[in-house]
Design an enzyme around this catalytic site. Sequence first.
Site, mmCIF file in Angstrom:
data_model
loop_
_atom_site.group_PDB
_atom_site.id
_atom_site.type_symbol
_atom_site.label_atom_id
_atom_site.label_comp_id
_atom_site.label_asym_id
_atom_site.label_seq_id
_atom_site.Cartn_x
_atom_site.Cartn_y
_atom_site.Cartn_z
ATOM 1 N N ASP A 146 61.383 83.118 73.006
ATOM 2 C CA ASP A 146 62.749 82.858 73.383
ATOM 3 C C ASP A 146 63.201 81.815 72.031
ATOM 4 O O ASP A 146 62.157 80.922 72.203
ATOM 5 C CB ASP A 146 63.262 82.447 74.559
ATOM 6 C CG ASP A 146 62.619 81.229 75.151
ATOM 7 O OD1 ASP A 146 61.810 81.426 75.805
ATOM 8 O OD2 ASP A 146 63.147 80.111 74.968
ATOM 9 N N ASP B 164 71.156 81.295 80.829
ATOM 10 C CA ASP B 164 70.365 80.185 80.882
ATOM 11 C C ASP B 164 71.100 78.883 81.784
ATOM 12 O O ASP B 164 71.779 78.444 81.154
ATOM 13 C CB ASP B 164 69.913 79.685 79.550
ATOM 14 C CG ASP B 164 69.113 78.414 79.268
ATOM 15 O OD1 ASP B 164 68.867 78.057 80.423
ATOM 16 O OD2 ASP B 164 68.528 78.203 78.330
ATOM 17 N N GLU C 282 70.173 75.531 83.437
ATOM 18 C CA GLU C 282 69.419 74.502 83.720
ATOM 19 C C GLU C 282 69.930 73.279 83.857
ATOM 20 O O GLU C 282 69.275 72.221 84.260
ATOM 21 C CB GLU C 282 68.243 74.446 82.548
ATOM 22 C CG GLU C 282 68.828 74.559 81.106
ATOM 23 C CD GLU C 282 67.753 74.683 79.982
ATOM 24 O OE1 GLU C 282 67.397 73.711 79.451
ATOM 25 O OE2 GLU C 282 67.526 75.766 79.865
#
Lengths: 520, 116
Positions: free
Chosen positions: A27, A119, A121
């Site tokens: 990624d 994503d 986080e």
Amino acid sequence: MIKQLFFSFTFMLVNFYTVAQSVLGIDISGGQGTINWTQVKAAGYVFAWAKATEGITFTDANYATNAVNGVSAGMYMGAYHFARPDNNPTTANAVSEANNFLSSAQTHISTCELTPILDYEVSPSLTWTQQTAWIQTWMNTVQTATGIVPILYTSGSIASSLGNSLASYCKLWIADPDGSATVAPGASYLGPWNPNWAFKQYSWTGSVPGISGNVDMDVFNGTLAGLKTLMGCTTTPPVCHYYYANLPYSTSFENTWIYDSCSIGANRIPDKYWKNTIGGTTPNGNDYWHRDDYTGADWTSVTTGSYSPTGSAGTHSAKFHNDPPPASSTGALDLYINLSATGTKQISFDYIHAEASPSPFSFDVMLSTDGGSTFPTTLRTITTASFTTWTTQTFTTNATSATSVIRFRVTDKGTNDVGIDNLNMATLTTTEINQLATEGVTVTVYPNPNNGNFTIKTNDATKHIHAEVYNQLGQLVLSKDGYAGEDEMQINDLSEGVYFVNVYADGIKIATQKLLVLNR
Amino acid sequence: MKISTLTFLFLILISFKSLAQTNTVIGTITEVKPSFAGEHALTVGKENTVLILITDLKDASGKTFEINKEYHNLLIETKDKTFVLNPKYAHKTFEITYTINGKGWKCINTLKAVKK
């Protein structure tokens, strides 16, 4: 130094072994600069996620380039969105973040490509229930727009704290940078997803040819066939990645054309659903379609024979240019499209070619239902007429192949260029089909004026004729059906006055005629 | 595979490493806090640049970091299992290089003490 080299070689050998055994990917984000995707692919990496967006407004400037070039190199590419619930904590904000993602990434999202990623986080000041709802809202918004359930990327501690409902809804890409592509994440990392995980990010400090600096390394939990199944690949994709557009499909060729990885290279296709082919017996570099403003060396004397205006919708069009015009100079632009939906499909586009009777000349719209292997059907042919202005071409097909290809082919020895623009393809509604069926049906009402007795005649006896007569007050004074199989009907005994006659063919109004009745 | 081929590939790897887009920030470390997936975020300098310190996986203790060796003890573990800045580096001005990773993190590569 010798020892260092030995360890480096050992690392590389282990790395090669791992690449050979596992389905590996990476990624990346725009901050890693220009990536040589050909080298990444050659090193054995199969898939890659590229950062597309973050929060409500940020877009990664390199995303589109990475997405296109990665696919061109043969990678399975996906996009990820970096969630910012710390800045945007409400579920309405989650929708806005999803829309930011879709605005950049949706054109690159399709089945048989890597699944979109959320994503997640950062640590917002929200309860875990609220965070679960935030994530679910983002996911729902993207799923509604793309038809694909995104995958959640997060850490073990976050995954373990989120609600069980997410684990039954979406798959997990777990951040577990233990350096091993073969060791499965521990149960404590997976939370409610345990023992299921789709991808593992096993390193943040990998080295990959074609990318400078440390690289995030990922592994798929399964075989390559399993990855294709996850991505919805129903058949083995061709090497050059053909994609089939779904209906409705439209383009006015405004976007910068993209790299055609199939066989010819260069920026020769409007989007990923197209392929640029040549088919002439004496093709040369000019026998290609491009966007009208293309300036590559394979188009020479591009101002010679150009048409104006350069677009019928927007400022650009697709242009076929040849110079010099050899005999049987032929170029084709193919649209890969899924026509599996039931019903009649309409194709329309604007066409221009300001040149009288070049010889030979033929513009053909052809249909393949076998993925482009054969084109047995010609939907529209233009051979001689000069179209000095943009003229709309409309026709239909009842093809139902999911692997249909519409070919726009020009064979030209003439001087002037051929252009198409404002392409639209859609399945027709029943009403639209009926309207099409009545196109060309003409109506005559005679005599007019008359003495109260008159005839309504059409040119098509196959259509069921129905007439309604209204007076000047808009009141219906007479309604009459014609006899099946007859192209005319008689109406008698109207009193003196002014009337309006509405004539219907197969239920569709095809004419309104003003009628004068005198001297009864 | 021939040794010469391996050497060539090794040199390619080295060359890519050297081509990394390295950025630099100078300042003191003003804050250390837990970051994503067990890593640590360091706030540095007047611009409050947030840099990520990646744990060195080669050390099974998990208490050293992917930076130049002399600063492997940049953070120390407290009794409550959290990590704080080693006091001997408090108020020290560093020149820190970092690269951006696939998640957009600014990952620390090297530290070098500089005079104020």
